[in-house]
Design a protein around this motif. Structure first.
Motif, PDB file in Angstrom:
ATOM      1  N   ALA A   2      41.270  73.275  40.388  1.00  0.00           N
ATOM      2  CA  ALA A   2      40.185  72.332  40.137  1.00  0.00           C
ATOM      3  C   ALA A   2      39.040  72.635  41.100  1.00  0.00           C
ATOM      4  CB  ALA A   2      40.680  70.919  40.343  1.00  0.00           C
ATOM      5  N   ARG A   3      37.901  72.066  40.791  1.00  0.00           N
ATOM      6  CA  ARG A   3      36.737  72.253  41.657  1.00  0.00           C
ATOM      7  C   ARG A   3      36.900  71.431  42.939  1.00  0.00           C
ATOM      8  NH1 ARG A   3      30.711  70.957  39.570  1.00  0.00           N
ATOM      9  NH2 ARG A   3      31.200  72.803  38.343  1.00  0.00           N
ATOM     10  N   VAL A   4      36.545  72.033  44.050  1.00  0.00           N
ATOM     11  CA  VAL A   4      36.368  71.238  45.262  1.00  0.00           C
ATOM     12  C   VAL A   4      34.895  71.349  45.640  1.00  0.00           C
ATOM     13  CG1 VAL A   4      38.723  71.391  46.125  1.00  0.00           C
ATOM     14  CG2 VAL A   4      37.094  73.183  46.724  1.00  0.00           C
ATOM     15  N   ALA A   5      34.358  70.244  46.112  1.00  0.00           N
ATOM     16  CA  ALA A   5      32.913  70.236  46.334  1.00  0.00           C
ATOM     17  C   ALA A   5      32.543  69.482  47.596  1.00  0.00           C
ATOM     18  CB  ALA A   5      32.210  69.591  45.138  1.00  0.00           C
ATOM     19  N   ILE A  39      37.975  64.801  31.237  1.00  0.00           N
ATOM     20  CA  ILE A  39      37.843  65.252  32.621  1.00  0.00           C
ATOM     21  C   ILE A  39      37.951  66.772  32.632  1.00  0.00           C
ATOM     22  CG2 ILE A  39      38.935  65.220  34.899  1.00  0.00           C
ATOM     23  CD1 ILE A  39      39.771  62.343  34.366  1.00  0.00           C
ATOM     24  N   GLU A  40      36.886  67.427  33.069  1.00  0.00           N
ATOM     25  CA  GLU A  40      36.878  68.893  33.070  1.00  0.00           C
ATOM     26  C   GLU A  40      37.755  69.437  34.188  1.00  0.00           C
ATOM     27  OE1 GLU A  40      35.163  70.548  30.764  1.00  0.00           O
ATOM     28  OE2 GLU A  40      34.167  68.795  29.919  1.00  0.00           O
ATOM     29  N   SER A  41      37.735  68.723  35.298  1.00  0.00           N
ATOM     30  CA  SER A  41      38.475  69.202  36.454  1.00  0.00           C
ATOM     31  C   SER A  41      38.705  68.030  37.388  1.00  0.00           C
ATOM     32  CB  SER A  41      37.658  70.305  37.136  1.00  0.00           C
ATOM     33  OG  SER A  41      37.930  70.351  38.507  1.00  0.00           O
ATOM     34  N   LEU A  42      39.889  67.983  37.991  1.00  0.00           N
ATOM     35  CA  LEU A  42      40.198  66.870  38.889  1.00  0.00           C
ATOM     36  C   LEU A  42      40.995  67.391  40.075  1.00  0.00           C
ATOM     37  CD1 LEU A  42      41.495  63.372  37.875  1.00  0.00           C
ATOM     38  CD2 LEU A  42      42.565  64.581  39.741  1.00  0.00           C
ATOM     39  N   ASN A  43      40.549  67.064  41.251  1.00  0.00           N
ATOM     40  CA  ASN A  43      41.251  67.495  42.450  1.00  0.00           C
ATOM     41  C   ASN A  43      41.446  66.298  43.373  1.00  0.00           C
ATOM     42  OD1 ASN A  43      42.053  69.908  44.238  1.00  0.00           O
ATOM     43  ND2 ASN A  43      40.715  68.680  45.557  1.00  0.00           N
ATOM     44  N   THR A  44      42.661  66.155  43.924  1.00  0.00           N
ATOM     45  CA  THR A  44      42.830  65.130  44.941  1.00  0.00           C
ATOM     46  C   THR A  44      43.223  65.831  46.220  1.00  0.00           C
ATOM     47  OG1 THR A  44      45.189  64.752  44.729  1.00  0.00           O
ATOM     48  CG2 THR A  44      43.773  63.587  43.193  1.00  0.00           C
ATOM     49  N   PRO A  72      43.159  65.394  50.900  1.00  0.00           N
ATOM     50  CA  PRO A  72      42.753  64.578  52.044  1.00  0.00           C
ATOM     51  C   PRO A  72      41.240  64.713  52.224  1.00  0.00           C
ATOM     52  CG  PRO A  72      44.494  66.133  52.647  1.00  0.00           C
ATOM     53  CD  PRO A  72      44.015  66.518  51.296  1.00  0.00           C
ATOM     54  N   SER A  73      40.664  63.824  52.984  1.00  0.00           N
ATOM     55  CA  SER A  73      39.228  63.939  53.252  1.00  0.00           C
ATOM     56  C   SER A  73      39.043  64.238  54.726  1.00  0.00           C
ATOM     57  CB  SER A  73      38.531  62.633  52.909  1.00  0.00           C
ATOM     58  OG  SER A  73      38.853  61.659  53.882  1.00  0.00           O
ATOM     59  N   GLU A  74      37.810  64.170  55.165  1.00  0.00           N
ATOM     60  CA  GLU A  74      37.515  64.394  56.586  1.00  0.00           C
ATOM     61  C   GLU A  74      38.071  63.279  57.460  1.00  0.00           C
ATOM     62  OE1 GLU A  74      35.439  64.038  54.123  1.00  0.00           O
ATOM     63  OE2 GLU A  74      33.805  62.660  54.549  1.00  0.00           O
ATOM     64  N   VAL A  75      38.486  62.153  56.844  1.00  0.00           N
ATOM     65  CA  VAL A  75      39.000  61.023  57.605  1.00  0.00           C
ATOM     66  C   VAL A  75      40.491  60.875  57.321  1.00  0.00           C
ATOM     67  CG1 VAL A  75      38.741  58.565  58.059  1.00  0.00           C
ATOM     68  CG2 VAL A  75      36.764  59.898  57.333  1.00  0.00           C
ATOM     69  N   GLU A  76      41.265  60.701  58.385  1.00  0.00           N
ATOM     70  CA  GLU A  76      42.706  60.583  58.228  1.00  0.00           C
ATOM     71  C   GLU A  76      43.046  59.382  57.350  1.00  0.00           C
ATOM     72  OE1 GLU A  76      44.678  60.359  61.975  1.00  0.00           O
ATOM     73  OE2 GLU A  76      46.673  60.430  61.070  1.00  0.00           O
ATOM     74  N   ASN A  77      44.014  59.560  56.482  1.00  0.00           N
ATOM     75  CA  ASN A  77      44.507  58.509  55.581  1.00  0.00           C
ATOM     76  C   ASN A  77      43.548  58.147  54.457  1.00  0.00           C
ATOM     77  OD1 ASN A  77      46.934  58.187  56.921  1.00  0.00           O
ATOM     78  ND2 ASN A  77      46.050  56.696  58.350  1.00  0.00           N
ATOM     79  N   ILE A  78      42.418  58.786  54.387  1.00  0.00           N
ATOM     80  CA  ILE A  78      41.503  58.524  53.275  1.00  0.00           C
ATOM     81  C   ILE A  78      41.563  59.726  52.337  1.00  0.00           C
ATOM     82  CG2 ILE A  78      39.087  58.189  52.588  1.00  0.00           C
ATOM     83  CD1 ILE A  78      40.101  55.808  54.073  1.00  0.00           C
ATOM     84  N   HIS A  79      41.803  59.432  51.078  1.00  0.00           N
ATOM     85  CA  HIS A  79      41.876  60.503  50.094  1.00  0.00           C
ATOM     86  C   HIS A  79      40.541  60.713  49.407  1.00  0.00           C
ATOM     87  CE1 HIS A  79      46.042  62.071  49.140  1.00  0.00           C
ATOM     88  NE2 HIS A  79      46.046  61.657  50.384  1.00  0.00           N
ATOM     89  N   ARG A  80      40.396  61.902  48.875  1.00  0.00           N
ATOM     90  CA  ARG A  80      39.140  62.254  48.247  1.00  0.00           C
ATOM     91  C   ARG A  80      39.440  62.856  46.874  1.00  0.00           C
ATOM     92  NH1 ARG A  80      34.154  65.153  51.280  1.00  0.00           N
ATOM     93  NH2 ARG A  80      33.025  65.846  49.435  1.00  0.00           N
ATOM     94  N   PHE A  81      38.898  62.239  45.850  1.00  0.00           N
ATOM     95  CA  PHE A  81      39.017  62.764  44.489  1.00  0.00           C
ATOM     96  C   PHE A  81      37.734  63.522  44.185  1.00  0.00           C
ATOM     97  CE2 PHE A  81      42.429  60.271  42.206  1.00  0.00           C
ATOM     98  CZ  PHE A  81      42.855  59.513  43.291  1.00  0.00           C
ATOM     99  N   THR A  82      37.870  64.686  43.575  1.00  0.00           N
ATOM    100  CA  THR A  82      36.693  65.400  43.091  1.00  0.00           C
ATOM    101  C   THR A  82      36.872  65.568  41.585  1.00  0.00           C
ATOM    102  OG1 THR A  82      36.612  66.553  45.191  1.00  0.00           O
ATOM    103  CG2 THR A  82      35.257  67.444  43.402  1.00  0.00           C
TER     104      THR A  82
END
Lengths: 582, 196
Positions: free
Chosen positions: B154-157, B33-38, B40-50
């Motif tokens: 980490a990268r955010v995208a 894994i070159e880069s990993l970011n966790t 929040p996302s645009e939706v409450e309670n939903i997480h977003r991994f990049t």
């Protein structure tokens, strides 16, 4: 962040009942079992799961607990139970070593899609991470080998978590679930809101939507095919779609071959059943895989033991893949038309669209190759001219005596391949074996579970002299719980499959495959189990008859040829068409 | 198919242990894994991994399908670099006296769009945001001036073609979802798979 949608709580949260009662976390676990229709638990107590066992003391009327001799035995028994009952197998184990002993069974259940709910005890929540006595990080150890796992540290979570566990274990592509419950949560009293079954998890899609378009495309391919060939796996059994499957192949006149996990889904004597796929499968289905024009895979996952060398596998064919798990599509074999969904739903749709056909000449090609295999392998295996007995002839006599009605549980190795090749079945959920993981030691405990899962049926556990010694302690379970299983040891005084490979591929350098055995009859006697050992063909039929008609458990050890090999064989790294008859 | 950089975006429930469940999907296949970011996302309670990896498209597609199979994962998308807008943030600590003396540094910083976050007597911390090559170039530029510490996030995208997850989630919450919820299943339209 919450500028647009209102997010509902996951649907698994139990709705409060009208009146509440106070229960302990342990009682809530057992209430969940009852609500989910569990009758039998396989388990072993220990420090961190004592509150649950204490609660179980008062539930003995409703829940039968089978005390196994080792947690691995417990989980394999639960697997056997799940496979013959079609329901979820349930296991209890304590923390630390109790939980780690489950790992092999979890891996086995994961790869063979067996629905299990395992409950492990865990140290008190305040001790987590302190290297407490019998503490181990069960959740992280079991993550790669479970469909889902969860650690409970608060009793109020238990009803919803258990509901989720059973829902995940049994729906979609089934699999093992492990729930780790800290001791404080087991002891904690809380207002029990009642039990609500889980019916939906927003992040989990058990069944993909059936796409009519793909079903139509698949039907079109089948209707245009000159040489269509069906491969079926356990998906047919897990989907309880045996009838639908039979109707499908019968209407379109499709020859069908099985993976060992699909064995017994179609009766052995069905005219379109053309035999077993893969490394030690039948000659015809392997050779003709590379000749068919349309390959229709139903509920199977193109395991490497089935496909042999992938770049030479059915390259000429268009592939239709019916599977409930979208991740299986294109995983190993490139699909022309994917038909997602439960085959219970997709098969009838397909049947309604396919034309009636017989494909007589094509089916005949399988029979012709079968004749070749009979001549080269099967005749000698079933009616040997040698002084030593073969595993095949034992199977032949067993078939005659059981009439294909028995549940056959096998271990792993040569006897497994021979048993799967020659055992006859006329009803489904009759073949229990460790397919994907190849777990030696599976047979004896799985046979115990299989008997509880199908109490009215004869259960014969066929096991080698290597496998029996891996979990032989479960004879204690058979003794104590009076389990009526027939244990048939096929003893060739070798770890036979490894020896076969050493003979064929390692210049007969028999490296540590010469395994000694105890006197199994005496060992069985020590556990109060009747048995005998035979080494002559003239006693075979009588001995098998005695075993089958004996009331209660029985152990029969049959001495078979020391250096017999299982053929046909697709050597590793070869194409299925390069299958060897000798 | 040759290896290239892919950015995997995973929408998940927020649950303990899920990071491990996702991480082992890569380590099991010996993929770094070159880069990993966790986050929040645009939706409450939903997480977003990049997650950024270097792999062939075929491997990435199969991986995403396995990731999506995990019970607590709602959706996994994968994109090439031209399908996303992405940034990484980097912090650079340099001695203040040297910075103050050398006018060139100031010019360099302006050139790289960096800004001072902290200025103390002994050191100054600069922040720069951009693609990896940009933040990397600034290291090279600062190295002659005694770069004391460096760290990069980490990268955010953001996926260019995405309409966000609000509408998708509504569908997921229904017992019988609409057809577009599982569009990743249209494997025969493989070029369109995983783009929203």
């Amino acid at each position: 962040m919450s500028n647009t949608t209102t997010i509902q709580e996951p649907a698994t949260v139990a709705q409060p009942a009208a009146k509440t009662t106070t229960l302990s976390g342990s009682q809530a676990v057992l209430e969940a079992f009852i609500a989910e229709g569990v009758h039998t638990i396989f388990g072993y107590p220990g420090g961190a799961i004592m509150p649950i066992y204490d609660a179980l003391y008062d539930y003995q009327e409703k829940l039968k607990h089978i005390l196994v001799r080792h947690e691995q035995g417990g989980i394999h028994a639960a697997q056997g139970y799940a496979r013959t009952s079609g329901d979820v197998g349930v296991v209890f184990a304590t923390s630390g070593p109790g939980a780690t002993n489950l790992v092999t069974g979890l891996a086995d259940a994961q790869i063979d899609s067996t629905p299990l709910v395992c409950v492990t005890g865990q140290v008190f929540a305040h001790l987590l991470g302190t290297d407490a006595f019998q503490e181990t990080d069960v959740i992280n150890i079991t993550t790669p080998v479970t469909k889902w796992n969860y650690q409970v540290t608060d009793a109020t979570e238990i009803p919803a978590v258990m509901a989720k566990a059973f829902y995940i274990a049994r729906t979609g592509r089934p699999g093992p679930v492990l729930i780790d419950i800290t001791k404080n949560a087991q002891l904690q009293k809380f207002d029990y809101p009642g039990y609500t079954k889980c019916e939906h998890i927003r992040s989990y899609r058990p069944k993909p939507i059936v796409r009519k378009q793909y079903v139509e495309e698949a039907a079109k391919l089948i209707n245009e095919a000159k040489k269509p060939f069906v491969l079926f796996g356990q998906g047919v059994i897990l989907g309880k779609a045996e009838k639908e499957f039979k109707a499908f192949i019968e209407k379109a006149g499709l020859p069908a071959a099985w993976t060992i996990m699909g064995l017994s889904a179609l009766p052995s004597d069905h005219p379109l059943n053309v035999g077993m796929l893969g490394m030690h499968g039948n000659y015809g289905p392997n050779v003709l895989t590379n000749e068919c024009d349309v390959l229709i895979a139903v509920g199977m996952r193109f395991d490497d033991r089935v496909t042999g060398r992938l770049d030479k596998y059915a390259k000429q064919a268009k592939v239709i893949h019916l599977d409930i798990d979208p991740a299986e599509i294109d995983k190993n074999v490139q699909t022309t038309v994917p038909v997602w969904g439960d085959c219970k739903d997709t098969l009838p749709l397909l049947t309604s669209l396919v034309n009636k056909n017989t494909h007589t000449a094509w089916v005949q090609q399988f029979h012709d190759l079968k004749a070749k295999e009979v001549e080269a392998v099967i005749t000698e295996e079933l009616n040997p001219t040698t002084a030593e007995m073969t595993m095949g002839e034992v199977m032949k006599v067993l078939n005659e005596l059981t009439g294909g009605n028995a549940v056959i549980v096998t271990d792993v190795g040569q006897h497994q391949m021979v048993a799967c090749r020659y055992a006859e079945f006329n009803q489904t959920m009759s073949n229990v074996t460790s397919g994907g993981l190849g777990t030696m030691g599976f047979c004896l405990p799985a046979a115990i579970g299989a008997k509880f899962g199908a109490p009215d049926r004869t259960v014969v556990g066929i096991v080698g002299d290597g496998g029996i010694q891996m979990t032989i302690q479960e004879l204690g379970t058979i003794m104590q719980s009076e389990v009526d299983v027939k244990i048939l040891i096929l003893n060739n005084r070798f770890l036979g499959m490894v020896r076969q490979w050493q003979q064929l591929f390692h210049d007969k350098r028999y490296s540590f495959v010469d395994i000694a055995s105890p006197d199994y009859v005496v060992v069985a006697k020590g556990y109060g189990i009747e048995g005998q050992r035979i080494d002559s063909r003239s006693n075979l039929r009588d001995a098998l008859q005695t075993m089958l008609s004996h009331k209660g458990a029985y152990l029969l050890e049959v001495m078979v040829g020391k250096e017999n090999n299982v053929f046909p064989m697709v050597p590793q790294g070869c194409s299925v068409a390069e299958i060897r008859l000798k | 198919m040759s290896k290239q950089e892919f950015t995997i975006t995973v929408y998940t429930e927020n649950q303990i242990g899920l990071l491990n469940r996702i991480a082992i999907m890569f380590s099991r296949r010996k993929i770094n894994i070159e880069s990993l970011n966790t986050s929040p996302s645009e939706v409450e309670n939903i997480h977003r991994f990049t997650i950024v990896i270097n792999e062939t498209e075929e491997v990435v597609r199969k991986l995403c399908r396995q990731i999506e199979k995990q019970v607590e994962v709602l959706k996994a998308y994968f994109n090439t670099n031209d399908e996303i807008v992405w940034q990484e943030m980097a912090l650079y600590k340099v001695p203040t006296d040297i910075i103050a003396e050398k006018v060139k540094v100031e010019r360099l910083l302006r050139e790289f769009g960096a800004r001072a976050v902290v200025i103390r007597k002994d050191y100054t911390v600069f922040e720069a945001t951009g693609h990896r090559e940009e933040t990397e170039r600034l290291i090279k530029a600062l190295e002659p001036y005694q770069l004391i510490e460096f760290v990069r996030s980490a990268r955010v995208a953001i996926i260019k073609a995405s309409n966000g997850f609000h509408e998708k989630l509504k569908e997921f919450e229904q017992t019988e979802p609409g057809e577009d919820v599982i569009e990743n299943e249209f494997l025969d339209k493989q070029d369109e798979v995983f783009t929203m």
